[in-house]
Write a protein that holds these residues in place. Structure first.
Motif, PDB file in Angstrom:
ATOM      1  N   ARG A  83       0.822  -1.207   0.000  1.00 45.95           N
ATOM      2  CA  ARG A  83       0.000   0.000   0.000  1.00 45.95           C
ATOM      3  C   ARG A  83       0.863   1.267   0.000  1.00 45.95           C
ATOM      4  NH1 ARG A  83      -2.408   3.616  -0.245  1.00 45.95           N
ATOM      5  NH2 ARG A  83      -4.346   4.440   0.569  1.00 45.95           N
ATOM      6  N   PHE A  84       1.937   1.280   0.774  1.00 40.75           N
ATOM      7  CA  PHE A  84       2.741   2.490   0.891  1.00 40.75           C
ATOM      8  C   PHE A  84       3.991   2.462   0.031  1.00 40.75           C
ATOM      9  CE2 PHE A  84       0.182   2.365   4.762  1.00 40.75           C
ATOM     10  CZ  PHE A  84      -0.489   3.558   4.594  1.00 40.75           C
ATOM     11  N   GLY A  85       4.036   1.512  -0.894  1.00 40.61           N
ATOM     12  CA  GLY A  85       5.047   1.584  -1.948  1.00 40.61           C
ATOM     13  C   GLY A  85       6.381   0.921  -1.673  1.00 40.61           C
ATOM     14  N   TYR A  86       6.671   0.623  -0.401  1.00 45.61           N
ATOM     15  CA  TYR A  86       8.019   0.114  -0.130  1.00 45.61           C
ATOM     16  C   TYR A  86       8.247  -1.273  -0.737  1.00 45.61           C
ATOM     17  CZ  TYR A  86      12.526  -0.067   2.113  1.00 45.61           C
ATOM     18  OH  TYR A  86      13.876  -0.106   2.322  1.00 45.61           O
ATOM     19  N   LEU A  87       7.156  -1.999  -0.953  1.00 42.11           N
ATOM     20  CA  LEU A  87       7.306  -3.325  -1.553  1.00 42.11           C
ATOM     21  C   LEU A  87       7.957  -3.233  -2.937  1.00 42.11           C
ATOM     22  CD1 LEU A  87       6.693  -6.319  -0.992  1.00 42.11           C
ATOM     23  CD2 LEU A  87       4.567  -6.036  -2.227  1.00 42.11           C
TER      24      LEU A  87
ATOM     25  N   VAL B  84      13.293   5.693  -9.851  1.00 43.78           N
ATOM     26  CA  VAL B  84      12.610   6.560  -8.900  1.00 43.78           C
ATOM     27  C   VAL B  84      11.144   6.507  -9.287  1.00 43.78           C
ATOM     28  CG1 VAL B  84      12.301   8.915  -8.074  1.00 43.78           C
ATOM     29  CG2 VAL B  84      14.597   8.041  -8.503  1.00 43.78           C
ATOM     30  N   PHE B  85      10.310   5.964  -8.388  1.00 44.86           N
ATOM     31  CA  PHE B  85       8.900   5.760  -8.682  1.00 44.86           C
ATOM     32  C   PHE B  85       8.140   7.083  -8.648  1.00 44.86           C
ATOM     33  CE2 PHE B  85      10.519   2.062  -6.373  1.00 44.86           C
ATOM     34  CZ  PHE B  85      10.273   1.058  -7.288  1.00 44.86           C
ATOM     35  N   GLN B  86       7.007   7.091  -9.359  1.00 46.49           N
ATOM     36  CA  GLN B  86       6.162   8.282  -9.292  1.00 46.49           C
ATOM     37  C   GLN B  86       5.554   8.430  -7.894  1.00 46.49           C
ATOM     38  OE1 GLN B  86       3.031   8.503 -12.240  1.00 46.49           O
ATOM     39  NE2 GLN B  86       2.169  10.339 -11.354  1.00 46.49           N
ATOM     40  N   ASP B  87       5.077   7.310  -7.343  1.00 46.84           N
ATOM     41  CA  ASP B  87       4.471   7.355  -6.013  1.00 46.84           C
ATOM     42  C   ASP B  87       5.532   7.098  -4.958  1.00 46.84           C
ATOM     43  OD1 ASP B  87       1.952   7.678  -7.173  1.00 46.84           O
ATOM     44  OD2 ASP B  87       1.821   5.520  -7.533  1.00 46.84           O
ATOM     45  N   PRO B  88       5.341   7.645  -3.761  1.00 48.02           N
ATOM     46  CA  PRO B  88       6.349   7.470  -2.713  1.00 48.02           C
ATOM     47  C   PRO B  88       6.605   6.005  -2.406  1.00 48.02           C
ATOM     48  CG  PRO B  88       4.471   8.773  -1.923  1.00 48.02           C
ATOM     49  CD  PRO B  88       4.208   8.460  -3.337  1.00 48.02           C
ATOM     50  N   ALA B  89       7.844   5.657  -2.140  1.00 46.30           N
ATOM     51  CA  ALA B  89       8.204   4.272  -1.829  1.00 46.30           C
ATOM     52  C   ALA B  89       9.301   4.256  -0.775  1.00 46.30           C
ATOM     53  CB  ALA B  89       8.659   3.542  -3.091  1.00 46.30           C
ATOM     54  N   LEU B  90       9.106   5.066   0.281  1.00 49.04           N
ATOM     55  CA  LEU B  90      10.112   5.133   1.333  1.00 49.04           C
ATOM     56  C   LEU B  90       9.643   4.356   2.549  1.00 49.04           C
ATOM     57  CD1 LEU B  90      10.803   8.955   1.054  1.00 49.04           C
ATOM     58  CD2 LEU B  90      12.442   7.153   0.475  1.00 49.04           C
ATOM     59  N   GLU B  91      10.584   3.955   3.387  1.00 52.74           N
ATOM     60  CA  GLU B  91      10.242   3.349   4.668  1.00 52.74           C
ATOM     61  C   GLU B  91      10.147   4.494   5.678  1.00 52.74           C
ATOM     62  OE1 GLU B  91       9.057   2.077   7.251  1.00 52.74           O
ATOM     63  OE2 GLU B  91       9.777   0.049   6.829  1.00 52.74           O
ATOM     64  N   GLU B  92       8.915   4.836   6.033  1.00 47.59           N
ATOM     65  CA  GLU B  92       8.681   6.024   6.847  1.00 47.59           C
ATOM     66  C   GLU B  92       9.133   5.884   8.293  1.00 47.59           C
ATOM     67  OE1 GLU B  92       5.250   8.229   6.283  1.00 47.59           O
ATOM     68  OE2 GLU B  92       5.970   8.298   4.217  1.00 47.59           O
ATOM     69  N   GLU B  93       9.166   4.653   8.777  1.00 48.53           N
ATOM     70  CA  GLU B  93       9.495   4.435  10.183  1.00 48.53           C
ATOM     71  C   GLU B  93      11.004   4.431  10.435  1.00 48.53           C
ATOM     72  OE1 GLU B  93       7.097   3.946  12.548  1.00 48.53           O
ATOM     73  OE2 GLU B  93       5.524   4.167  11.050  1.00 48.53           O
ATOM     74  N   LEU B  94      11.778   4.578   9.350  1.00 54.83           N
ATOM     75  CA  LEU B  94      13.227   4.610   9.525  1.00 54.83           C
ATOM     76  C   LEU B  94      13.741   5.997   9.149  1.00 54.83           C
ATOM     77  CD1 LEU B  94      14.406   1.190   8.025  1.00 54.83           C
ATOM     78  CD2 LEU B  94      13.763   1.699  10.363  1.00 54.83           C
ATOM     79  N   LYS B 131      19.754  13.776   8.331  1.00 56.30           N
ATOM     80  CA  LYS B 131      19.837  12.367   7.921  1.00 56.30           C
ATOM     81  C   LYS B 131      19.298  11.392   8.968  1.00 56.30           C
ATOM     82  CE  LYS B 131      24.751  11.715   9.180  1.00 56.30           C
ATOM     83  NZ  LYS B 131      24.594  11.220  10.539  1.00 56.30           N
ATOM     84  N   ASP B 132      19.328  11.785  10.246  1.00 61.49           N
ATOM     85  CA  ASP B 132      18.885  10.851  11.272  1.00 61.49           C
ATOM     86  C   ASP B 132      17.428  11.047  11.690  1.00 61.49           C
ATOM     87  OD1 ASP B 132      21.312   9.444  11.411  1.00 61.49           O
ATOM     88  OD2 ASP B 132      22.200  11.094  12.559  1.00 61.49           O
ATOM     89  N   SER B 133      16.734  11.991  11.032  1.00 59.86           N
ATOM     90  CA  SER B 133      15.310  12.146  11.336  1.00 59.86           C
ATOM     91  C   SER B 133      14.518  11.047  10.647  1.00 59.86           C
ATOM     92  CB  SER B 133      14.795  13.488  10.812  1.00 59.86           C
ATOM     93  OG  SER B 133      15.572  14.534  11.315  1.00 59.86           O
ATOM     94  N   MET B 134      13.432  10.625  11.310  1.00 55.97           N
ATOM     95  CA  MET B 134      12.541   9.649  10.692  1.00 55.97           C
ATOM     96  C   MET B 134      11.917  10.262   9.445  1.00 55.97           C
ATOM     97  SD  MET B 134      12.590   6.957  12.511  1.00 55.97           S
ATOM     98  CE  MET B 134      14.103   7.104  13.433  1.00 55.97           C
ATOM     99  N   VAL B 135      11.776   9.447   8.415  1.00 54.72           N
ATOM    100  CA  VAL B 135      11.214   9.962   7.161  1.00 54.72           C
ATOM    101  C   VAL B 135       9.795  10.485   7.362  1.00 54.72           C
ATOM    102  CG1 VAL B 135      10.523   9.316   4.828  1.00 54.72           C
ATOM    103  CG2 VAL B 135      12.689   8.503   5.750  1.00 54.72           C
TER     104      VAL B 135
END
Ligand SMILES: Nc1ncnc2c1ncn2[C@@H]1O[C@H](COP(=O)(O)OP(=O)(O)OP(=O)(O)O)[C@@H](O)[C@H]1O
Ligand SMILES: [Mg+2]
Lengths: 250, 269
Positions: A83-87, B84-94, B131-135
């Motif tokens: 859903r959030f793209g990371y996959l 680089v995808f059009q939609d976001p694809a980051l790990e937000e919790e890191l 760099k060390d802030s959560m995304v």
């Protein structure tokens, strides 16, 4: 073997898990509730029926419950990543999808094992004593195998469904029956035949049985049969997960 | 098959139910080329990129990436590109830094180069201080910059950029294109990108393809496109080729209208 890839995906799961304390606590709340409510609520009935100590009987089942729910539920993580793209980021990487799956599933398995160990410790604090400490490492290995089986299964399911409702549906129609129709909560000796048959074709019953053998020295099927079924379930579940994961379209 | 072609598409089709998102397109991109893929919203650009990058299976047609058949040799194809995808694809919790490290390992950046390259790129997009802030604490533009830095980390043979500059300020856009051109010049990287900023395409692209309703309507350099349509700028040529009406509301052809309406109903239901 690209251990660095598997390691980094495992590490990501660990970091996420340890940073959200509510998840750590939330996940063990339910099994503890089962242990307390059933253990103390039904304990006296169980004893009066001449079956002995119910809490003692229940602990292996509750450990399996913890592994089942947290393991399969962990599949939701894959759905979140979808859903959030990371996959996508993981799936188009120049590494085999089987390794991507493995890193993630081992991460999920570690988390659910960690929770099962906490349940074991809490049970010990409530007075649970394994019948033979020397067999506790064996019980631990069985729990490791079960956790990998179940997270793989969860990942396979998550690869097939599109959204959270779909996953929830599978959960209700598969996971709850799997749990309640196993030998986790009751002995199979005095149940009606239909229930016994359902429990006996349920692979989960064999893990519960193996844990009961190693922790409290009770067995319905015998450890040999248990281990055979456990191994077969592991292989089937991993094959299913690899097959589904390799076909994901995002 | 010429050996310096790194991307080849032959009669590629992708349907979603009755929607023909990509409707029989063919094109080629040469090694070291900067290739722009332009078209209105919903034209089929991202779908094409998804097929080229093994995320979606084409309904029909053939796709080659670095001489590997994308549907049959997925693993080899994946070794050739970054995206680089059009939609976001980051790990937000890191943190941003952790996101970069995972990417470096996953995309096989040589061990010795990992940390210096991460620092260079995070400095380039001006995120080193954070760099060390959560995304999850990043602004939209900061996230986009992080995705760009991440996409540039492993120096692939082919780089796909799906609307990379969306939501970026002018400074960052200029930085990005300078860096991308430098990578092309020093490493011979091939760039395949989409954008809705036509000035960007005009400035950096060697060649342009314009797609509309899932079909490629023109291919060539800016000059060739202008000449072909009898116009002076890329923007005029683009409007000449794709029409001046807004997409998704009305469309040039009746057929197009039906398809678009079906697509919209599908999305709304
Ligand atoms: N998973 C999907 N299921 C159904 N339809 C889809 C799916 N993905 C894309 N489409 C449809 O395919 C068509 C092309 O979409 P695509 O994302 O490729 O457009 P695009 O050219 O990238 O547009 P934009 O400039 O808005 O990014 C659209 O009509 C869209 O609704
Ligand atoms: Mg798009």
């Amino acid at each position: 073997m690209d251990f660095d890839v598997i390691y980094i995906l495992w590490l990501r799961q660990m970091k996420r898990y340890l940073r959200s304390r509510s998840r750590v606590l939330g996940a063990i709340g339910q099994p503890i509730l089962f242990l307390l409510a059933l253990g103390y609520g039904l304990g006296s009935v169980y004893k009066r029926a001449g079956q002995g100590n119910y809490i003692e009987f229940l602990v292996p089942g509750i450990i399996v419950q913890t592994l089942l729910f947290s393991g399969v539920f962990w599949g939701i993580q894959i759905l979140f990543d979808k859903r959030f793209g990371y996959l996508k980021e993981m799936l188009v990487a120049p590494v085999s999808r089987t390794k991507v799956l493995l890193g993630n599933a081992i991460g999920g398995a570690t988390i659910s094992l960690f929770q099962a160990v906490m349940i074991f410790i809490i049970s010990a604090a409530l007075g649970f004593r394994p019948h033979n400490w020397a067999l506790v490492p064996v019980a631990f290995i069985i729990a490791v195998v079960l956790s990998v089986t179940l997270t793989s299964f969860g990942a396979g399911i998550a690869s097939m469904v599109e959204d959270f409702q779909g996953f929830q549906g599978i959960n209700n129609f598969l996971i709850f029956p799997l749990f309640f129709l196993s030998s986790a909560l009751y002995p199979l000796t005095n149940v009606p035949t239909w229930l016994r048959i359902l429990s006996e074709i349920n692979p989960l019953s064999y893990t519960v049985d193996a844990l009961r053998y190693t922790l409290i020295n009770q067995s319905h099927f015998g450890l040999g049969t248990d281990l055979l079924v456990i191994a077969a379930a592991l292989i089937a579940s991993m094959a299913f997960a690899v097959n589904r994961f390799n076909r994901i379209q995002v | 098959m010429k050996s310096n072609l790194v991307i080849e598409a032959r009669d590629v089709v992708k349907t979603f139910g009755e929607i023909r998102a990509v409707d029989g397109i063919s094109f080629e991109v040469k090694a070291g080329e900067i290739f722009a893929f332009l078209g209105p919203n919903g034209a089929g650009k991202s779908t094409t990129i998804s097929m080229l990058t093994t995320m979606l299976r084409p309904t029909a047609g053939k796709l080659m990436l670095n001489r590997h058949d994308v549907t049959k040799e997925q693993a080899s194809a994946r070794k050739s590109f970054g995206i680089v995808f059009q939609d976001p694809a980051l790990e937000e919790e890191l943190s941003a830094y952790e996101n970069m490290v995972i990417h470096a390992v996953l995309y096989r950046v040589p061990k010795k180069e990992q940390l210096p390259r991460i620092q260079t790129l995070l400095e380039l997009v001006d995120l080193w201080g954070r760099k060390d802030s959560m995304v999850k604490t990043y602004s939209g533009g900061m996230r986009r910059r992080l995705e760009i830095a991440r996409g540039l980390l492993h120096h692939p043979k082919i780089l796909f950029l799906d609307e990379p500059t969306l939501g970026l300020d002018t400074q960052t856009r200029n930085l990005l294109w300078d860096y991308v051109q430098k990578l092309r010049d020093t490493e011979g990287m091939t760039i395949f990108f989409t954008t809705h900023y036509l000035d960007e395409a005009e400035e950096v692209a060697d060649r342009i393809a314009i797609i509309d309703h899932g079909k490629i309507v023109a291919t060539g350099t800016t000059k060739q496109l202008a000449k072909q349509t009898g116009t002076k700028t890329l923007e005029e040529a683009y409007l000449e080729l794709t029409g001046r009406t807004v997409r998704d509301e009305t469309s040039m052809s009746n057929n197009g209208l039906n398809v678009r309406t079906a697509a919209r109903n599908r999305r709304l239901s």
